[in-house]
Design a protein around this motif. Structure first.
Motif, PDB file in Angstrom:
ATOM      1  N   ILE A   1      56.796  28.233  -3.167  1.00 32.89           N
ATOM      2  CA  ILE A   1      57.321  26.962  -3.660  1.00 32.89           C
ATOM      3  C   ILE A   1      58.084  27.415  -5.199  1.00 32.89           C
ATOM      4  CG2 ILE A   1      55.106  26.471  -4.869  1.00 32.89           C
ATOM      5  CD1 ILE A   1      57.781  23.944  -3.817  1.00 32.89           C
ATOM      6  N   ASP A   2      57.511  28.422  -5.863  1.00 29.11           N
ATOM      7  CA  ASP A   2      58.190  28.873  -7.056  1.00 29.11           C
ATOM      8  C   ASP A   2      59.548  29.297  -6.864  1.00 29.11           C
ATOM      9  OD1 ASP A   2      56.853  30.749  -5.689  1.00 29.11           O
ATOM     10  OD2 ASP A   2      56.164  31.960  -7.360  1.00 29.11           O
ATOM     11  N   ASP A   3      59.746  30.204  -5.889  1.00 32.82           N
ATOM     12  CA  ASP A   3      61.072  30.773  -5.639  1.00 32.82           C
ATOM     13  C   ASP A   3      62.119  29.857  -5.164  1.00 32.82           C
ATOM     14  OD1 ASP A   3      60.450  33.375  -6.316  1.00 32.82           O
ATOM     15  OD2 ASP A   3      59.611  33.582  -4.336  1.00 32.82           O
ATOM     16  N   ALA A   4      61.480  28.689  -4.009  1.00 30.96           N
ATOM     17  CA  ALA A   4      62.296  27.559  -3.673  1.00 30.96           C
ATOM     18  C   ALA A   4      62.896  26.739  -4.701  1.00 30.96           C
ATOM     19  CB  ALA A   4      61.444  26.913  -2.667  1.00 30.96           C
ATOM     20  N   LEU A   5      62.280  26.512  -5.723  1.00 33.88           N
ATOM     21  CA  LEU A   5      62.628  25.431  -6.653  1.00 33.88           C
ATOM     22  C   LEU A   5      63.772  26.041  -7.587  1.00 33.88           C
ATOM     23  CD1 LEU A   5      59.122  24.150  -8.016  1.00 33.88           C
ATOM     24  CD2 LEU A   5      60.769  22.850  -6.696  1.00 33.88           C
ATOM     25  N   LYS A   6      64.049  27.265  -7.482  1.00 30.18           N
ATOM     26  CA  LYS A   6      65.136  27.931  -8.331  1.00 30.18           C
ATOM     27  C   LYS A   6      66.583  27.950  -7.429  1.00 30.18           C
ATOM     28  CE  LYS A   6      61.756  30.987 -10.223  1.00 30.18           C
ATOM     29  NZ  LYS A   6      61.543  32.642 -10.260  1.00 30.18           N
ATOM     30  N   LEU A   7      66.372  27.189  -6.158  1.00 28.27           N
ATOM     31  CA  LEU A   7      67.714  27.287  -5.317  1.00 28.27           C
ATOM     32  C   LEU A   7      68.299  25.925  -5.383  1.00 28.27           C
ATOM     33  CD1 LEU A   7      66.444  29.636  -2.584  1.00 28.27           C
ATOM     34  CD2 LEU A   7      67.928  30.202  -4.572  1.00 28.27           C
ATOM     35  N   ASP A   8      69.592  26.089  -5.266  1.00 28.34           N
ATOM     36  CA  ASP A   8      70.384  24.583  -4.982  1.00 28.34           C
ATOM     37  C   ASP A   8      70.034  23.999  -3.515  1.00 28.34           C
ATOM     38  OD1 ASP A   8      71.425  24.659  -7.749  1.00 28.34           O
ATOM     39  OD2 ASP A   8      73.312  25.233  -6.931  1.00 28.34           O
ATOM     40  N   ALA A   9      69.942  24.912  -2.694  1.00 32.11           N
ATOM     41  CA  ALA A   9      69.682  24.785  -1.481  1.00 32.11           C
ATOM     42  C   ALA A   9      68.097  23.861  -1.009  1.00 32.11           C
ATOM     43  CB  ALA A   9      69.474  25.869  -0.509  1.00 32.11           C
ATOM     44  N   PHE A  10      67.465  24.260  -2.000  1.00 31.34           N
ATOM     45  CA  PHE A  10      66.110  23.274  -2.206  1.00 31.34           C
ATOM     46  C   PHE A  10      66.260  21.719  -2.251  1.00 31.34           C
ATOM     47  CE2 PHE A  10      62.480  21.267  -4.299  1.00 31.34           C
ATOM     48  CZ  PHE A  10      61.634  21.403  -3.380  1.00 31.34           C
ATOM     49  N   TYR A  11      66.744  21.540  -3.510  1.00 27.30           N
ATOM     50  CA  TYR A  11      67.248  19.984  -3.995  1.00 27.30           C
ATOM     51  C   TYR A  11      68.226  19.493  -3.037  1.00 27.30           C
ATOM     52  CZ  TYR A  11      64.906  22.051  -7.729  1.00 27.30           C
ATOM     53  OH  TYR A  11      64.204  22.768  -8.829  1.00 27.30           O
ATOM     54  N   THR A  12      69.136  20.021  -2.429  1.00 28.71           N
ATOM     55  CA  THR A  12      70.248  19.458  -1.349  1.00 28.71           C
ATOM     56  C   THR A  12      69.213  18.992  -0.261  1.00 28.71           C
ATOM     57  OG1 THR A  12      71.993  21.053  -2.043  1.00 28.71           O
ATOM     58  CG2 THR A  12      71.865  20.090   0.373  1.00 28.71           C
ATOM     59  N   GLN A  13      68.393  19.714   0.323  1.00 31.70           N
ATOM     60  CA  GLN A  13      67.471  19.564   1.615  1.00 31.70           C
ATOM     61  C   GLN A  13      66.240  18.503   1.319  1.00 31.70           C
ATOM     62  OE1 GLN A  13      67.541  22.823   4.543  1.00 31.70           O
ATOM     63  NE2 GLN A  13      68.066  23.814   2.851  1.00 31.70           N
ATOM     64  N   ALA A  14      65.883  18.669   0.017  1.00 34.15           N
ATOM     65  CA  ALA A  14      64.261  18.113  -0.160  1.00 34.15           C
ATOM     66  C   ALA A  14      64.817  16.653  -0.764  1.00 34.15           C
ATOM     67  CB  ALA A  14      63.605  18.878  -1.222  1.00 34.15           C
ATOM     68  N   ILE A  15      65.644  16.630  -1.486  1.00 33.61           N
ATOM     69  CA  ILE A  15      65.678  15.187  -2.199  1.00 33.61           C
ATOM     70  C   ILE A  15      67.089  14.367  -1.884  1.00 33.61           C
ATOM     71  CG2 ILE A  15      64.032  15.539  -3.925  1.00 33.61           C
ATOM     72  CD1 ILE A  15      65.977  15.834  -5.956  1.00 33.61           C
ATOM     73  N   GLY A  16      67.923  15.196  -1.287  1.00 31.55           N
ATOM     74  CA  GLY A  16      69.447  14.610  -1.011  1.00 31.55           C
ATOM     75  C   GLY A  16      69.500  14.320   0.554  1.00 31.55           C
ATOM     76  N   ALA A  17      70.737  13.603   0.642  1.00 31.37           N
ATOM     77  CA  ALA A  17      70.888  13.111   1.900  1.00 31.37           C
ATOM     78  C   ALA A  17      72.296  13.563   2.528  1.00 31.37           C
ATOM     79  CB  ALA A  17      70.488  11.494   2.215  1.00 31.37           C
ATOM     80  N   ASP A  18      73.406  12.853   1.838  1.00 30.07           N
ATOM     81  CA  ASP A  18      74.717  13.382   2.466  1.00 30.07           C
ATOM     82  C   ASP A  18      75.472  14.125   1.591  1.00 30.07           C
ATOM     83  OD1 ASP A  18      74.946  11.244   0.322  1.00 30.07           O
ATOM     84  OD2 ASP A  18      76.012   9.835   1.490  1.00 30.07           O
ATOM     85  N   ALA A  19      74.922  14.949   0.541  1.00 29.32           N
ATOM     86  CA  ALA A  19      75.604  15.441  -0.236  1.00 29.32           C
ATOM     87  C   ALA A  19      75.063  16.725  -0.842  1.00 29.32           C
ATOM     88  CB  ALA A  19      76.123  14.913  -1.594  1.00 29.32           C
ATOM     89  N   ALA A  20      75.669  17.680  -1.166  1.00 28.44           N
ATOM     90  CA  ALA A  20      74.903  18.938  -1.699  1.00 28.44           C
ATOM     91  C   ALA A  20      74.491  18.961  -3.397  1.00 28.44           C
ATOM     92  CB  ALA A  20      75.615  20.273  -1.420  1.00 28.44           C
ATOM     93  N   PHE A  21      73.462  19.504  -3.554  1.00 27.08           N
ATOM     94  CA  PHE A  21      73.326  19.580  -5.330  1.00 27.08           C
ATOM     95  C   PHE A  21      73.880  21.175  -5.548  1.00 27.08           C
ATOM     96  CE2 PHE A  21      70.809  20.866  -8.899  1.00 27.08           C
ATOM     97  CZ  PHE A  21      70.841  19.955  -9.580  1.00 27.08           C
TER      98      PHE A  21
END
Length: 297
Positions: free
Chosen positions: A140-160
């Motif tokens: 989790i510590d490494d994942a939270l540093k990546l844009d791809a985490f937020y894109t897939q975790a809390i986004g739906a139709d756009a990239a963070f």
């Protein structure tokens, strides 16, 4: 006496292997996904599919609420809605982070809450992604540093896409704090409606807050100029491609390369110059306040 001991050992063994609430949730989620996939394969009417999805989401929401309990973060409601937007693999919003989303409105700040266990299971499922850009580390510590985490975790139709990271003071009791400024997009180029995103891991809880940047992120002339120049170059290559009846692959690739480079140069410029802008202290304070509140301060 021997019979009593045998029964006690049997009961102890049953308890040791009893499914946890998280296990039950995952089992029910996977069953719902499988059931909906079966309905889709049999050409079930859309109305029936939607009803099945809604019913399954409601059940999973109750299970998550029992696991997480009420949220206690200043300025956020105590109860939330399921973060999964769909249980159909063919829908946008499928495969988001298992958790609850807490918000007073669709436009305002929100928090997605989950547990370490659920987050780690979700991350494990992302190691098998065919698209390399969507693969995530299991930690989790490494994942939270990546844009791809937020894109897939809390986004739906756009990239963070990140503009910069905030350097926050870790609130007392928090294990991990990550804060960044960025925005949601489906294309390259400046994002003017940006968000402050803050993730706090404390004990068994993982909380991810998202709030509109306040004040709005200012335009910085030097950074705007970089993007404008890159866009002009890309547009010329695009015109060449269009005039070739979409056959000049070299011009097509050159246009995309110019846009990608311009996008990267623009973001690097913003990351360098924004901390010196008059708006930055308020943006930093917004991120710190979110982190502090999520940590219980």
């Amino acid at each position: 006496m021997r019979l009593v001991l045998t029964l006690l050992f049997a009961l102890a063994g049953t308890a040791a292997f009893a499914a946890s609430p998280e296990d039950d949730y995952i089992a029910q989620r996977d069953k719902a996904i499988s059931d909906i996939a079966a309905l889709e394969s049999s050409n079930t009417q859309v109305e029936t599919l939607d009803a099945a999805n809604t019913k399954a989401q409601a059940d999973l929401e109750k299970r998550l609420a029992a696991i997480l309990g009420p949220l206690s973060v200043k300025d956020f409601p105590a109860t939330g809605k399921i973060n999964l937007e769909s249980l159909s693999a063919s829908d946008i919003g499928f495969g988001m982070l298992d958790g609850l989303r807490y918000a007073k409105s669709d436009e305002g700040p929100s928090i997605v809450a989950t547990t370490r266990g659920l987050a780690e299971r979700w991350l494990q499922s992302k190691t098998d992604e065919d698209d390399e850009s969507l693969k995530l580390p299991t930690g989790i510590d490494d994942a939270l540093k990546l844009d791809a985490f937020y894109t897939q975790a809390i986004g739906a139709d756009a990239a963070f896409v990140k503009t910069l990271d905030f350097a926050l003071k870790k609130p007392e009791g928090a294990d991990i704090v990550v804060a960044r400024l960025g925005g949601w997009t489906q294309d390259v180029g400046p994002i003017y409606a940006q968000q402050v995103v803050v993730a706090v891991v404390k004990g068994d809880r993982v909380l991810i807050a998202e709030a509109p940047a306040s004040p709005p992120v200012p335009k910085i002339a030097a950074c705007e100029a970089l993007w404008t120049a890159a866009d002009a170059t890309a547009q010329k290559f695009q015109e060449t491609y269009q005039s070739s009846d979409l056959k000049d692959q070299q011009a097509y690739d050159a246009a995309n390369a110019a846009w990608e480079k311009g996008d990267g140069d623009y973001r690097a410029c913003m990351s360098e110059r924004l901390p010196g802008d008059a708006a930055f202290p308020a943006l930093l304070a917004e991120a710190q306040q979110l982190a502090d509140h999520m940590a219980g301060q």
